[in-house]
Design an enzyme around this catalytic site. Structure first.
Site, PDB file in Angstrom:
ATOM      1  N   ARG A 125      65.844  -9.682  -3.919  1.00 18.69           N
ATOM      2  CA  ARG A 125      65.916  -8.394  -4.619  1.00 18.69           C
ATOM      3  C   ARG A 125      67.253  -7.739  -4.268  1.00 18.69           C
ATOM      4  NH1 ARG A 125      63.918  -2.841  -2.736  1.00 18.69           N
ATOM      5  NH2 ARG A 125      64.386  -1.650  -4.605  1.00 18.69           N
TER       6      ARG A 125
ATOM      7  N   HIS B 100      70.016   1.803  -7.372  1.00 14.46           N
ATOM      8  CA  HIS B 100      69.754   2.008  -5.939  1.00 14.46           C
ATOM      9  C   HIS B 100      70.826   2.977  -5.429  1.00 14.46           C
ATOM     10  CE1 HIS B 100      67.732   0.047  -2.234  1.00 14.46           C
ATOM     11  NE2 HIS B 100      68.453   1.050  -1.769  1.00 14.46           N
TER      12      HIS B 100
ATOM     13  N   GLU C 286      63.080   4.079  -5.040  1.00 11.41           N
ATOM     14  CA  GLU C 286      62.770   5.265  -4.239  1.00 11.41           C
ATOM     15  C   GLU C 286      63.255   6.586  -4.842  1.00 11.41           C
ATOM     16  OE1 GLU C 286      64.291   4.452  -0.318  1.00 11.41           O
ATOM     17  OE2 GLU C 286      62.846   2.872   0.055  1.00 11.41           O
TER      18      GLU C 286
ATOM     19  N   ASN D  28      57.790   0.353  -1.121  1.00  8.05           N
ATOM     20  CA  ASN D  28      58.586   0.263   0.107  1.00  8.05           C
ATOM     21  C   ASN D  28      57.807   0.964   1.206  1.00  8.05           C
ATOM     22  OD1 ASN D  28      60.458  -0.934  -1.487  1.00  8.05           O
ATOM     23  ND2 ASN D  28      62.028   0.654  -1.289  1.00  8.05           N
TER      24      ASN D  28
ATOM     25  N   TYR E  21      57.490   1.746   5.335  1.00 11.39           N
ATOM     26  CA  TYR E  21      58.110   1.710   6.666  1.00 11.39           C
ATOM     27  C   TYR E  21      57.247   2.369   7.729  1.00 11.39           C
ATOM     28  CZ  TYR E  21      62.421   0.090   4.511  1.00 11.39           C
ATOM     29  OH  TYR E  21      63.346  -0.664   3.832  1.00 11.39           O
TER      30      TYR E  21
ATOM     31  N   GLU F 261      60.173  -3.541   0.075  1.00 15.99           N
ATOM     32  CA  GLU F 261      60.943  -3.344   1.316  1.00 15.99           C
ATOM     33  C   GLU F 261      59.976  -3.106   2.454  1.00 15.99           C
ATOM     34  OE1 GLU F 261      63.950  -0.266   1.422  1.00 15.99           O
ATOM     35  OE2 GLU F 261      64.659  -0.809  -0.585  1.00 15.99           O
TER      36      GLU F 261
END
Ligand code: IFM
Length: 453
Positions: free
Chosen positions: A77, A121, A166, A300, A302, A356
């Site tokens: 990606r 991005h 995002e 994504n 985290y 991600e």
């Protein structure tokens, strides 16, 4: 941790983005982006760095594709830099820019790696920022035209498209807190930008469908499950709902339900940030444009948000690499499963991909130029364990992209934070696969997550 298998055909990959790795070589026709401008402002990037050289991926991409191939990645990606394709944001295109991506993609395809292309991005052409950037509705239409051009140029090679990465970061970090380009601290600008980014997603999806009807297309959101510090305590519970609304639902609801969450509309109104024009920037029909059917949702993941006071012990724990990463983000792998269970219930999609997941830690080269990164490796193992559990529950989680293949430009943190599976010696551009890379390679080959601790 018990050994767990991943489903057959699980998509293993790694991710990156244009500004963070490519470098900006003068004379190649690329126009400036808001991140070039932001880096040029003193004090915005912790180490005073910029994206001029980054990982020099623009010249070294063959080396990087080889690293992906050696790891066994099935997919990669990456993002296309809008100002490389349309230096002024709209109008004349730059053939050198499109040619770069064709060469990169051909290299990937030759090695059996499926390209997953993110169209935005964060590197907005500076020319568009001068006209109001994402605060300006016209930018949504400019994005759709840019997306259509890229799809036309690359559709013979690319079957997987992600419109945005995002949107929360674009809106909130870029326009409310000012930590990211363009660096505004204006909560109304953040709401306008969020809406125009979402609108541009819907418009671009329509163009992708028309130009590449067989391709898979969707959007990537960064989602942060939220929890009250003290369950049952009304203030904490309320704060957790608010955090969820601001971080997650403000983006999920329009994309999946063609509406903005009512409680958050009231909340922003109560904050008095809307100005005399109110919600006028949301025009009739916008929400149904945004809610185009997606083939997948990119997630994504985290960390999580915990709302309310967690006490002094928690503050002290931030130095513990088993509990917090080098970004100061809490390690909470269970959150990944909680999140996917919630998505499957509230926002059902045909497929989910973790687009991600990864961790920054300080890496130190040993005398024989190795990187032992046990904490990052543990982070991956714990999260992949959750991924395997989510799949075992029958939730259509179909792939996982590690962030990131290379150490790279970590936005306002410059080169100080290293997220790579591969260490980059920025002085020489040498690439050194870390222990986590070697472990992930074994995991991919076995299609199983196993214990390393
Ligand atoms: O480096 C970023 C990436 O650009 C977007 N998602 C989070 C990563 C780590 O902060």
């Amino acid at each position: 941790m018990q050994e767990r298998s991943l489903p057959k055909n699980f998509v293993w990959g790694a991710a990156s983005s244009s500004f963070q790795i490519e470098g900006t070589i003068p004379g190649d026709g690329r126009g400036p982006s808001i991140w070039d401008d932001f880096c040029a402002q003193p004090g915005k990037i912790i180490d005073g760095s910029n994206g001029t050289l980054a990982c020099d991926h623009y010249r070294l991409f063959r080396r990087d594709v080889q690293l992906l191939a050696d790891m066994g990645a099935k997919a990669y990606r990456f993002s296309v830099a809008w100002p490389r394709i349309l230096p002024e944001g709209r109008g004349a295109s730059n053939p050198i820019g499109i040619d770069f991506y064709k060469r990169l993609i051909d290299e990937l395809l030759q090695k059996g790696i499926t390209p997953w292309v993110t169209l935005y991005h964060w590197d907005l052409p500076s020319a568009l920022e001068k006209q109001g950037g994402w605060r300006n509705r016209d930018t949504a239409y400019a994005f759709a035209d840019y997306a259509a051009y890229v799809v036309e140029q690359l559709r013979d090679r690319v079957d997987h498209w992600i419109t945005h990465n995002e949107p929360w970061c674009v809106a909130v970090l870029g326009h409310r807190t000012g930590e990211h380009a363009p660096g505004l601290k204006d909560p109304l600008a953040a709401l306008q930008s969020a809406h125009h980014v979402l609108l541009s997603h819907g418009l671009a999806m329509q163009r992708i469908r028309a130009l590449a009807p067989d391709a898979q297309a969707g959007i990537t959101l960064n989602l942060n499950p939220s929890y009250p510090a003290t369950p049952g305590k009304p203030e904490d519970e309320e704060a957790a709902v608010l955090f969820d609304g601001d971080f997650n639902r403000w983006y999920l609801d329009p994309v999946f339900r063609a509406s903005y969450p009512q409680d958050m509309i009231k909340h922003y109104e109560k904050q008095g940030i809307l100005g005399h024009q109110g919600w006028n920037f949301i025009q009739s029909g916008d929400l149904s444009t945004i809610a185009q059917p997606n083939d997948f949702l990119g997630v994504n993941f985290y960390s999580r948000g915990v709302m309310g006071d967690r006490g002094p012990a928690e503050e002290a724990a931030k130095a513990d690499p088993l509990r917090y990463t080098g970004m100061g983000w809490e390690i909470y792998p269970d959150g990944l499963q909680d999140l996917l269970v919630r998505l499957a219930k509230d926002y059902p999609a045909k497929a989910y991909y973790i687009t991600e997941n990864g961790a920054a830690y300080d890496d130190h080269l040993t005398a024989d130029r190795q990187i032992h990164d046990p904490h990052r490796l543990r982070y991956y193992a714990l999260h992949l364990d959750q991924v395997a559990q989510v799949c075992a529950r029958g939730i259509p989680l179909k792939g996982y992209f590690a962030w990131s293949i290379l150490d790279n430009f970590e936005w306002a943190f410059g080169y100080e934070k290293r997220f790579g599976l591969v260490y980059v010696d920025y002085a020489t551009q040498e690439r050194i696969p870390k222990a986590s890379y070697k472990w992930l390679k074994e995991v991919i080959a076995a299609n199983k997550v196993f214990d390393v601790l």
